[in-house]
Design a protein around this motif. Structure first.
Motif, PDB file in Angstrom:
ATOM      1  N   UNK A  30      -1.715  -5.915   0.549  1.00 14.88           N
ATOM      2  CA  UNK A  30      -1.622  -4.990   1.680  1.00 14.88           C
ATOM      3  C   UNK A  30      -1.705  -3.573   1.139  1.00 14.88           C
ATOM      4  N   UNK A  31      -2.662  -2.803   1.649  1.00 10.76           N
ATOM      5  CA  UNK A  31      -2.861  -1.412   1.263  1.00 10.76           C
ATOM      6  C   UNK A  31      -2.378  -0.550   2.425  1.00 10.76           C
ATOM      7  N   UNK A  32      -1.270   0.164   2.239  1.00 12.53           N
ATOM      8  CA  UNK A  32      -0.707   1.007   3.293  1.00 12.53           C
ATOM      9  C   UNK A  32      -1.154   2.440   3.064  1.00 12.53           C
ATOM     10  N   UNK A  33      -1.805   3.002   4.079  1.00  8.18           N
ATOM     11  CA  UNK A  33      -2.259   4.396   4.002  1.00  8.18           C
ATOM     12  C   UNK A  33      -1.069   5.336   3.897  1.00  8.18           C
ATOM     13  N   UNK A  34      -1.332   6.541   3.429  1.00  7.60           N
ATOM     14  CA  UNK A  34      -0.291   7.551   3.316  1.00  7.60           C
ATOM     15  C   UNK A  34       0.388   7.784   4.656  1.00  7.60           C
ATOM     16  N   UNK A  59      10.520   4.865   7.178  1.00  4.08           N
ATOM     17  CA  UNK A  59      10.602   3.992   8.358  1.00  4.08           C
ATOM     18  C   UNK A  59       9.209   3.597   8.831  1.00  4.08           C
ATOM     19  N   UNK A  60       8.256   4.525   8.773  1.00  2.63           N
ATOM     20  CA  UNK A  60       6.864   4.179   9.103  1.00  2.63           C
ATOM     21  C   UNK A  60       6.351   3.108   8.146  1.00  2.63           C
ATOM     22  N   UNK A  61       6.597   3.290   6.860  1.00  4.46           N
ATOM     23  CA  UNK A  61       6.161   2.316   5.861  1.00  4.46           C
ATOM     24  C   UNK A  61       6.755   0.939   6.164  1.00  4.46           C
ATOM     25  N   UNK A  62       8.057   0.881   6.427  1.00  2.62           N
ATOM     26  CA  UNK A  62       8.706  -0.404   6.682  1.00  2.62           C
ATOM     27  C   UNK A  62       8.207  -1.052   7.968  1.00  2.62           C
ATOM     28  N   UNK A  63       7.916  -0.248   8.990  1.00  4.89           N
ATOM     29  CA  UNK A  63       7.378  -0.790  10.246  1.00  4.89           C
ATOM     30  C   UNK A  63       6.007  -1.413  10.025  1.00  4.89           C
ATOM     31  N   UNK A  64       5.192  -0.788   9.194  1.00  2.00           N
ATOM     32  CA  UNK A  64       3.858  -1.320   8.894  1.00  2.00           C
ATOM     33  C   UNK A  64       3.983  -2.603   8.073  1.00  2.00           C
ATOM     34  N   UNK A  65       4.881  -2.622   7.095  1.00  3.74           N
ATOM     35  CA  UNK A  65       5.120  -3.852   6.336  1.00  3.74           C
ATOM     36  C   UNK A  65       5.515  -4.984   7.275  1.00  3.74           C
ATOM     37  N   UNK A  66       6.425  -4.697   8.197  1.00  2.00           N
ATOM     38  CA  UNK A  66       6.884  -5.710   9.142  1.00  2.00           C
ATOM     39  C   UNK A  66       5.730  -6.228  10.007  1.00  2.00           C
ATOM     40  N   UNK A  67       4.886  -5.321  10.480  1.00  2.00           N
ATOM     41  CA  UNK A  67       3.747  -5.713  11.305  1.00  2.00           C
ATOM     42  C   UNK A  67       2.784  -6.618  10.545  1.00  2.00           C
TER      43      UNK A  67
END
Length: 132
Positions: A30-34, A59-67
């Motif tokens: 998983x590649x999470x954008x800045x 929190x944005x990072x963790x929400x994306x991980x969860x999604x």
């Protein structure tokens, strides 16, 4: 053989402000954008102290991980850009609070400025949770 790219989007994190995805998954990574400290509702926090901005970005990072069906323990690499190295100690404390005992590889990069005048941006790589 090339695999399929899966695009990740959640309304629980800030929507992209440009031509990019919140995150994408490719061959189990998983590649999470800045992630800037823009709230999920799109409101800005540029006028808030560093600690508040750091919490929103994480929190944005963790929400994306969860999604994407992943969690903080799936993080393998985190890159953090801070506008001013003086924010490093505060970031380290906040980061430890969010990640607990998990310690992915990490770089904290001081930069002279970030988009919109923010003080922090966080991007990350995470493993496929099914391989944990």
């Amino acid at each position: 053989m090339a695999g399929e790219i899966g695009f990740i989007h959640t309304t629980h994190a800030a929507a992209p402000g440009g031509h990019y995805a919140q995150a994408l998954s490719y061959q189990g990574v998983l590649y999470v954008s800045g992630q800037l400290p823009v709230r999920a509702d799109g409101s800005h926090s540029v006028d808030q102290p560093f600690e508040v901005q750091a919490a929103i970005a994480l929190e944005n990072l963790l929400a994306i991980l969860d999604a994407a069906g992943r969690g903080p323990r799936d993080l393998v690499k985190v890159t953090v850009y801070v506008a001013g190295i003086e924010h490093w100690p505060a970031f380290d404390r906040i980061y430890a609070r969010y990640l607990g005992e998990h310690r992915p590889a990490r770089a904290v990069v001081p930069v002279p400025a970030l988009h919109h005048g923010y003080l922090i941006e966080v991007q990350a790589l995470a493993r496929d949770a099914s391989h944990s």
